[in-house]
Write an enzyme that holds these catalytic residues in place. Structure first.
Site, PDB file in Angstrom:
ATOM      1  N   LYS A 194       0.842  -1.198   0.000  1.00 47.94           N
ATOM      2  CA  LYS A 194       0.000   0.000   0.000  1.00 47.94           C
ATOM      3  C   LYS A 194       0.879   1.251   0.000  1.00 47.94           C
ATOM      4  O   LYS A 194       0.672   2.168  -0.772  1.00 47.94           O
ATOM      5  CB  LYS A 194      -0.923  -0.027   1.223  1.00 47.94           C
ATOM      6  CG  LYS A 194      -1.818   1.179   1.323  1.00 47.94           C
ATOM      7  CD  LYS A 194      -2.770   1.063   2.494  1.00 47.94           C
ATOM      8  CE  LYS A 194      -3.516   2.393   2.679  1.00 47.94           C
ATOM      9  NZ  LYS A 194      -4.436   2.366   3.802  1.00 47.94           N
ATOM     10  N   GLU A 200      10.666  -4.658   4.371  1.00 53.34           N
ATOM     11  CA  GLU A 200      10.763  -6.051   3.922  1.00 53.34           C
ATOM     12  C   GLU A 200      10.419  -6.182   2.434  1.00 53.34           C
ATOM     13  O   GLU A 200      11.108  -6.848   1.661  1.00 53.34           O
ATOM     14  CB  GLU A 200       9.802  -6.936   4.723  1.00 53.34           C
ATOM     15  CG  GLU A 200      10.128  -7.068   6.196  1.00 53.34           C
ATOM     16  CD  GLU A 200       9.427  -6.028   7.049  1.00 53.34           C
ATOM     17  OE1 GLU A 200       9.175  -4.906   6.540  1.00 53.34           O
ATOM     18  OE2 GLU A 200       9.156  -6.321   8.232  1.00 53.34           O
ATOM     19  N   GLY A 252      -4.725  -1.882   4.999  1.00 51.01           N
ATOM     20  CA  GLY A 252      -3.898  -2.988   4.498  1.00 51.01           C
ATOM     21  C   GLY A 252      -4.510  -4.356   4.767  1.00 51.01           C
ATOM     22  O   GLY A 252      -4.590  -5.214   3.886  1.00 51.01           O
ATOM     23  N   ARG A 253      -4.987  -4.565   5.996  1.00 48.99           N
ATOM     24  CA  ARG A 253      -5.509  -5.893   6.355  1.00 48.99           C
ATOM     25  C   ARG A 253      -6.926  -6.124   5.839  1.00 48.99           C
ATOM     26  O   ARG A 253      -7.503  -7.179   6.067  1.00 48.99           O
ATOM     27  CB  ARG A 253      -5.426  -6.093   7.872  1.00 48.99           C
ATOM     28  CG  ARG A 253      -6.113  -5.010   8.688  1.00 48.99           C
ATOM     29  CD  ARG A 253      -5.728  -5.106  10.159  1.00 48.99           C
ATOM     30  NE  ARG A 253      -6.221  -3.979  10.940  1.00 48.99           N
ATOM     31  CZ  ARG A 253      -5.617  -2.811  11.074  1.00 48.99           C
ATOM     32  NH1 ARG A 253      -4.472  -2.583  10.442  1.00 48.99           N
ATOM     33  NH2 ARG A 253      -6.118  -1.851  11.830  1.00 48.99           N
ATOM     34  N   GLU A 338      -4.318  -6.792  14.926  1.00 53.87           N
ATOM     35  CA  GLU A 338      -3.849  -5.467  14.504  1.00 53.87           C
ATOM     36  C   GLU A 338      -5.004  -4.465  14.606  1.00 53.87           C
ATOM     37  O   GLU A 338      -4.791  -3.285  14.854  1.00 53.87           O
ATOM     38  CB  GLU A 338      -3.283  -5.516  13.075  1.00 53.87           C
ATOM     39  CG  GLU A 338      -2.359  -4.339  12.762  1.00 53.87           C
ATOM     40  CD  GLU A 338      -1.647  -4.463  11.424  1.00 53.87           C
ATOM     41  OE1 GLU A 338      -2.297  -4.292  10.390  1.00 53.87           O
ATOM     42  OE2 GLU A 338      -0.428  -4.716  11.410  1.00 53.87           O
ATOM     43  N   HIS A 369      -3.774 -33.427  17.713  1.00 56.32           N
ATOM     44  CA  HIS A 369      -2.644 -34.247  18.144  1.00 56.32           C
ATOM     45  C   HIS A 369      -1.495 -33.385  18.636  1.00 56.32           C
ATOM     46  O   HIS A 369      -0.359 -33.842  18.710  1.00 56.32           O
ATOM     47  CB  HIS A 369      -2.212 -35.153  16.989  1.00 56.32           C
ATOM     48  CG  HIS A 369      -3.322 -36.068  16.569  1.00 56.32           C
ATOM     49  ND1 HIS A 369      -3.529 -37.301  17.158  1.00 56.32           N
ATOM     50  CD2 HIS A 369      -4.337 -35.900  15.691  1.00 56.32           C
ATOM     51  CE1 HIS A 369      -4.609 -37.865  16.614  1.00 56.32           C
ATOM     52  NE2 HIS A 369      -5.114 -37.027  15.723  1.00 56.32           N
ATOM     53  N   LYS A 497       9.544  -0.770  13.911  1.00 57.44           N
ATOM     54  CA  LYS A 497      10.063  -0.466  12.568  1.00 57.44           C
ATOM     55  C   LYS A 497      11.143   0.609  12.650  1.00 57.44           C
ATOM     56  O   LYS A 497      12.197   0.507  12.019  1.00 57.44           O
ATOM     57  CB  LYS A 497       8.940   0.075  11.681  1.00 57.44           C
ATOM     58  CG  LYS A 497       7.940  -0.915  11.184  1.00 57.44           C
ATOM     59  CD  LYS A 497       7.010  -0.218  10.194  1.00 57.44           C
ATOM     60  CE  LYS A 497       5.763  -1.020   9.943  1.00 57.44           C
ATOM     61  NZ  LYS A 497       4.762  -0.320   9.153  1.00 57.44           N
TER      62      LYS A 497
END
Ligand code: F6P
Length: 533
Positions: A194, A200, A252-253, A338, A369, A497
């Site tokens: 965005k 990253e 963004g999410r 978030e 399990h 960040k």
């Protein structure tokens, strides 16, 4: 009703019911909801009728806030933005205004361009410099990765396009492992960000660019960009016809419904992508129109408030009995944590109690399990949110699917009923006696009365996935609205960040004396092992 007064009243007046005592046939009418092909059952919780009445009264202010969101008001007050991811799936006839301007024409235009580009890539009209595109690599992180990555895996039976890969981590291992199977000349790199500044993503995109530059004549020709930052994508020299933009009112999410969903569209095709949007739209319509007491996102939110704020359970588990939904818990971690992992109300005042819980999970039956031991016998209850389809995608393996459903239902039943000491004694009576029998039996007691919800549907397909994701989006919205927090900013991710930016040069020897003693010592050891000192 004021939220925290409601919580206090619920704690006072409605705590301590046994789920099994509440669970009559009549209860099912009120404690289930249906919408968009989904059937949601929250009858296996300790919410009694009176508690549900109170919870619904506490949610009385939600419709006004919901309508403000759909209407384009700037409800993301700390960032001064509207919240309109729903516009991305609003369909052909909708009109949605922000500050008097209809945002839908550009939304439709971008969707049409995405469709055209996806068709070109899938049909071979758009070629890589070594031939038809065989692989797409989505480079993005957080909301620019988790949505399309989760959905591409969930909808694998619908794939008929190029292979899709997702590189998110700045750890070079992520790129290196993905790169192994790629022919750069037939690979399309989709840079999804965005802001187009995320460390990253920009690092991975540069690395991908270097590979392309070393492999083909025109690296930019095999790049596409998905971003709100048109100025920044232009700096990369990517042809504007391969750049797909969106507005700042898409968080963004919440962004997989538009350009950030391009890799999913490339994988399953534009028509199936439309079905995905249609499923979400059906849930949007339900959320806007259904009365609160039948409104699935509202009811799911009330279950969340009941378990976290009223009962004090610190976490909730999302347990899809669908192996292809393996990334759904990770996706929901970002969506829920978030959005609602906040400590202050909209007006900056400290919250009186906790906001969002820890969300975690794994597909069943694998989780059974691993961590279900704690869910059944650990002392802190974990509300479990199960989901399962009536049918799988492998008709020839339907006997597997029968077992999958049986396990899912069995777990919710086991959580509900547990096993008391007498029954546990009966289980070991033939093997042990006396004190040893008592000791062995104690280990086999399950407290029971553990809450769970169940979401079922006919089959996992694009429509259903759209509806499920929109259900959870609106659940987060309702919880946030009830708590009076801003579910649409994420200031909590910023400090780390900034510090990482400052620390990077210290790895290479820049003065670290201003750092705390622990960080200094760790840096020194890491530098030593890196052979820097
Ligand atoms: O750091 C968190 C975050 O801002 C998320 O909210 C977002 O989804 C992610 O980073 C990626 O951001 P972008 O799409 O701008 O690269």
């Amino acid at each position: 009703m004021e939220f925290w007064n409601g919580v206090a009243s619920l704690k006072r007046n409605h705590a301590g019911a046994r789920i099994a005592d509440l669970l009559t046939d009549a209860r099912l009418a009120r404690f289930t909801a249906r919408a968009a092909g989904l059937h949601f059952d929250f009858s296996k919780t300790a919410i009694d009728d009176g508690a549900l009445d109170t919870l619904l009264a506490m949610a009385a202010g939600v419709p006004e806030r919901r309508d403000a969101m759909f209407g384009g008001a700037r409800i993301n007050e700390t960032e001064g933005r509207a919240v309109l991811h729903t516009a991305l799936r609003a369909g052909d006839d909708a009109s949605v205004e922000v500050d008097g301007a209809d945002v839908m024409p550009p939304v439709r235009e971008t969707l049409a361009r995405m469709r055209g580009f996806a068709e070109d890539v899938r049909s071979g009209r758009f070629m890589g410099q070594g031939g038809r595109i065989t692989d797409v690599v989505n480079i993005g992180i957080g909301g620019s990765d988790l949505g399309p990555a989760m959905a591409a895996q969930a909808l694998a039976p619908f794939h008929d396009g190029p292979r899709c890969h997702f590189v998110s981590n700045v750890d070079g291992a992520d790129w290196a492992e993905t790169r192994k199977g790629l022919d750069p000349a037939t690979t399309l790199v989709v840079v999804a960000s965005k802001t187009f500044t995320t460390q990253e993503t920009m690092t991975n995109a540069r690395t991908a660019w270097d590979l392309m530059a070393a492999s083909v004549d025109d690296p930019a020709a095999q790049f596409a960009a998905l971003s709100s930052a048109a100025d920044k994508t232009a700096d990369w020299g990517i042809d504007p016809s391969q750049v797909f933009g969106f507005e700042d009112w898409v968080g963004g999410r919440y962004s997989m419904w538009g350009p950030i969903g391009l890799s999913l569209m490339l994988a399953i095709g534009p028509d199936q992508f439309d079905r995905f949007l249609a499923g979400a739209r059906a849930m949007d319509e339900h959320f806007r129109e259904a009365p609160l007491e039948h409104n699935m996102p509202v009811l799911l939110a009330l279950v969340g408030i009941w378990h976290h704020q009223v009962c004090g359970y610190p976490t909730r588990a999302v347990l899809p009995y669908d192996d292809r939904l393996a990334r759904l818990p990770a996706y929901l971690q970002q969506l829920e944590m978030e959005s609602n992992g906040k400590g202050v109300t909209m007006d900056g005042k400290a919250l009186e109690g906790p906001a969002g819980p820890v969300v975690w999970g794994e597909p069943g039956t694998n989780g059974q399990h691993a961590f279900y031991q704690l869910i059944h016998q650990g002392l802190t209850p974990v509300p479990c949110e199960f989901m399962v389809a009536a049918k799988g995608h492998e008709p020839e393996l339907d006997h597997h699917h029968r077992l999958l459903i049986a396990n899912c239902l069995a777990q919710s039943e086991a959580l509900l009923r547990g096993r008391d000491l007498d029954e546990a004694r009966g289980k070991v009576a033939g093997q042990f006696e006396g004190e040893e029998l008592e000791r062995q039996a104690a280990h086999r007691v399950f407290a029971g009365n553990r809450p769970s919800t169940m979401l079922i549907y006919e089959r996992m397909d694009p429509f259903t996935l759209g509806a499920v994701v929109a259900l959870y989006e609106h659940r987060v919205f309702v919880e946030g609205a009830m708590l009076g927090i801003n579910s649409f900013d994420q200031w909590g991710v910023e400090l780390g960040k900034e510090l990482a930016g400052a620390l990077a040069p210290m790895i290479e020897g820049k003065d670290a004396s201003a750092k705390d003693a622990s960080t200094r010592t760790l840096l020194a050891q890491l530098r030593a092992w890196r052979g820097a000192d």
